[in-house]
Scaffold this motif. Structure first.
Motif, PDB file in Angstrom:
ATOM      1  N   THR A  16      -1.734 -10.759 -10.412  1.00 34.17           N
ATOM      2  CA  THR A  16      -0.403 -11.354 -10.547  1.00 34.17           C
ATOM      3  C   THR A  16      -0.388 -12.424 -11.637  1.00 34.17           C
ATOM      4  O   THR A  16      -1.424 -12.829 -12.158  1.00 34.17           O
ATOM      5  N   LEU A  41       4.990 -14.313  -9.613  1.00 37.30           N
ATOM      6  CA  LEU A  41       5.281 -15.049  -8.385  1.00 37.30           C
ATOM      7  C   LEU A  41       5.839 -16.426  -8.707  1.00 37.30           C
ATOM      8  O   LEU A  41       5.411 -17.078  -9.661  1.00 37.30           O
ATOM      9  N   VAL A  47       7.959 -12.827  -4.971  1.00 32.47           N
ATOM     10  CA  VAL A  47       8.040 -12.030  -6.197  1.00 32.47           C
ATOM     11  C   VAL A  47       9.336 -12.365  -6.922  1.00 32.47           C
ATOM     12  O   VAL A  47      10.431 -12.117  -6.418  1.00 32.47           O
ATOM     13  N   THR A 123       6.757  -5.643  -0.968  1.00 31.75           N
ATOM     14  CA  THR A 123       6.999  -6.966  -0.397  1.00 31.75           C
ATOM     15  C   THR A 123       7.276  -6.887   1.096  1.00 31.75           C
ATOM     16  O   THR A 123       7.873  -5.929   1.586  1.00 31.75           O
ATOM     17  N   ARG A 128       7.385 -11.848   0.176  1.00 31.59           N
ATOM     18  CA  ARG A 128       5.973 -12.092  -0.121  1.00 31.59           C
ATOM     19  C   ARG A 128       5.299 -10.803  -0.572  1.00 31.59           C
ATOM     20  O   ARG A 128       5.509  -9.743   0.010  1.00 31.59           O
TER      21      ARG A 128
END
Length: 228
Positions: A16, A41, A47, A123, A128
């Protein structure tokens, strides 16, 4: 009959970026980890978007090249804002198109096809990140063993849905191609058996070689009432 879930095929160890990750660091992460896109993030771990190689290219394209043929002005104008970006937050595509871990692989494939994208962040509650699923992950469904495919068709299509004695129908699966042979009670059951078998995860195609006992697709003759 249920399809495999996204959580069964997704990658859980996701590379990420943060919204404040710098341009050069983004390029370095992609090169080092061999990925073409990164979920971005926010400060709370949600996200916020996705940044891909395509989002970084306008920076390269904005550089002067005296030997190159100049782009039309409208192309240069469209790329100007993105080429000026210096962080993931500037460059990312937002909001991110995501999918839940308990959605089916069929649903994921439809989203990718409809939105013309190659991957989906997965997610959970509160947006999350739980993983990422790519086209390659979905294609792996077709690596499912023929024996598993055959057993699901026998158990769920023939027995549960059609209520047919599986001893009357021979199911063979070779490299994902299903052949149904034998006899079913009603003619109307044949297209249903083929359609339901084709929807089983891992099936490439279905060949129907079924016969029937009763043709229930023909309407009964209308009585001639003129003689009464």
């Amino acid at each position: 009959m249920s399809h495999r879930k996204v959580r069964e095929v997704m990658t859980s160890d996701v590379v990420t970026a943060r919204v404040d990750t710098a341009f050069k660091e983004l390029a370095a992460i992609m090169a080092r980890r061999g990925v073409s896109a990164l979920p971005v993030l926010d400060g709370a771990g949600r996200v916020a978007g996705v940044v891909s190689e395509a989002d970084l290219l306008p920076k390269q394209g904005s550089q002067e090249d005296p030997k190159a043929r100049p782009l039309p002005w409208w192309h240069r104008w469209a790329a100007r804002d993105r080429s000026a970006g210096t962080t993931a937050g500037d460059l990312m595509t937002a909001p991110a198109i995501t999918i839940g871990p308990d959605e089916s692989v069929v649903a994921a494939a439809r989203v990718m096809e409809r939105r013309k994208i190659k991957r989906l962040p997965v997610t959970g509650p509160g947006a999350r990140l739980e993983g990422i699923v790519s086209r390659c992950d979905l294609v792996r469904v077709f690596l499912r063993p023929d024996t598993e495919i055959r057993q699901e068709i026998i158990d769920e299509v023939l027995t549960d849905y059609l209520g047919t004695d599986p001893a009357l129908v021979r199911v063979t699966v070779t490299e994902g191609v299903v052949t149904l042979a034998g006899e079913v009670e009603k003619k109307s059951m044949i297209p249903f058996a083929v359609r339901m078998s084709r929807s089983v995860d891992g099936v490439v195609d279905v060949a129907g070689e079924l016969t029937f006992t009763v043709d229930d697709t023909r309407l009964p003759p209308v009585p001639d009432l003129t003689s009464y």
